[in-house]
Scaffold this active site. Structure first.
Site, short mmCIF file in Angstrom:
data_model
loop_
_atom_site.label_atom_id
_atom_site.label_comp_id
_atom_site.label_asym_id
_atom_site.label_seq_id
_atom_site.Cartn_x
_atom_site.Cartn_y
_atom_site.Cartn_z
N GLN A 159 78.70 -25.81 66.17
CA GLN A 159 78.98 -27.05 65.44
C GLN A 159 79.97 -27.92 66.21
OE1 GLN A 159 77.32 -27.81 62.58
NE2 GLN A 159 78.35 -29.76 62.36
N ASP B 229 69.54 -27.02 68.30
CA ASP B 229 70.07 -28.39 68.22
C ASP B 229 69.35 -29.31 69.20
OD1 ASP B 229 72.08 -29.05 66.39
OD2 ASP B 229 73.65 -28.08 67.57
N LYS C 70 73.37 -26.92 55.85
CA LYS C 70 72.48 -26.14 56.72
C LYS C 70 72.20 -24.78 56.08
CE LYS C 70 74.02 -28.71 60.74
NZ LYS C 70 74.80 -28.85 61.97
N1 GUN Z 1 78.07 -32.27 64.35
C1 GUN Z 1 77.53 -33.33 63.73
N2 GUN Z 1 76.18 -33.27 63.80
C2 GUN Z 1 75.87 -32.15 64.49
C3 GUN Z 1 74.64 -31.55 64.86
O1 GUN Z 1 73.54 -32.04 64.59
N3 GUN Z 1 74.76 -30.39 65.57
C4 GUN Z 1 75.96 -29.84 65.90
N4 GUN Z 1 75.96 -28.70 66.62
N5 GUN Z 1 77.11 -30.38 65.56
C5 GUN Z 1 77.07 -31.53 64.85
#
Ligand code: GUN
Length: 282
Positions: free
Chosen positions: A97, A120, A53
């Site tokens: 996350q 998200d 990211k």
């Molecule tokens: N953990 C695995 N995939 C994601 C995601 O797309 N967003 C978040 N916040 N946590 C994750």
């Protein structure tokens, strides 16, 4: 869509095109979008995902900040951080996350994120807006990425029979709603569906999001089905999707390879949502 038969649907190419588009748009703006990621603990998968990211945020010109808590942080402290991020006007979007440690209620955290900053797309308000097709939504990134993949390969959902296997809040349900809004005929199955072949054999497109390695085999599909495999299971350090990729591709079906495509598209749509949150507030 004729020549998509016997074809690998490459999410990385689609993601790259999205990144380039975002980069061009941000480069012409004097202000930059700002994205925060909150991490609790040091789960190795989460760290790996966050690195991606950060890499792509920096590539497109989004300011990125990671804030880490120890794994024993209390839910109250985490909620205080969420409140701070909701109020800070310099931050356009943020994510917490997942997964979170067991002593923290994930729902309480997600429900506290300001929907306008919920890049998200997990907040119930954003999920609800997808259902009623209110265009101010922030769609969850994996389903949004799948829609980008279909668009890139000119696979029109209209009139298609689409079978989704998996009913999660972040993949199965939101992709179903996005496809319903695109006038597809959608069936949602799950791991307990009886006689699942009845549905999959009649599908134009099958989306598998179960985490059941090699569940979808050639005998369960027809040769014209397009397969989007969102499965991701690690066994002995090897990653498996939900489908028997090797035999399905030999069978002549168009299919996404695992791993790679889901993550590439998910991250690119996170950047897209961050740009949307930024523009909504300008
Ligand atoms: N953990 C695995 N995939 C994601 C995601 O797309 N967003 C978040 N916040 N946590 C994750």
């Amino acid at each position: 869509m004729n020549n998509t038969r016997k074809m690998i649907l490459d999410g990385k190419i689609v993601a790259q095109a999205i990144y380039e588009e975002i980069k061009t748009e941000i480069s012409s703006s004097s202000k930059k979008p700002k994205l925060w990621v909150i991490l609790v603990g040091n789960n190795p998968s989460s760290l790996r995902y966050i690195k991606q990211k950060q890499k792509w945020a920096e590539f497109v010109g989004i300011e990125f900040e990671l804030f880490s808590f120890e794994s024993d942080v209390s839910e109250k402290e985490l909620l205080e951080k969420v409140t701070f991020l909701n109020k800070d006007d310099t931050i356009h979007g943020y994510i917490v996350q997942l997964p979170l440690p067991k002593h923290i209620n994930e729902k309480n955290i997600i429900n506290s994120i300001l929907p306008e900053k919920d890049v998200d797309g997990f907040h119930p308000q954003n999920q609800g807006k997808i259902v009623i097709w209110d265009d101010s939504w922030m769609a969850p990134c994996t389903p949004a990425g799948m829609m980008e993949l279909l668009k890139y390969y000119k696979i029109d959902a209209l009139w298609k029979n689409i079978v989704i296997i998996g009913r999660s809040n972040i993949v199965g349900k939101p992709i179903a709603n996005l496809l319903i809004n695109a006038s597809a005929t959608v069936t949602i199955c799950n791991s307990k569906t009886q006689n699942i072949e009845f549905y999959t054999k009649n599908a134009d497109i099958i989306i598998t999001a179960m985490g059941a390695p090699h569940f979808l085999t050639v005998d369960k599909i027809n040769p014209k089905s397009i397969i989007l495999d969102v499965g991701f299971t690690i066994i002995d350090e090897k990653i498996y999707g939900d489908s028997d990729f090797e035999n399905i591709i030999k069978n002549g079906n168009a299919i996404t390879p695992v791993p790679g495509w889901v993550w590439a598209l998910t991250v690119s749509c996170l950047m897209k949502n961050t740009l949307k949150a930024f523009k909504n507030r300008k």
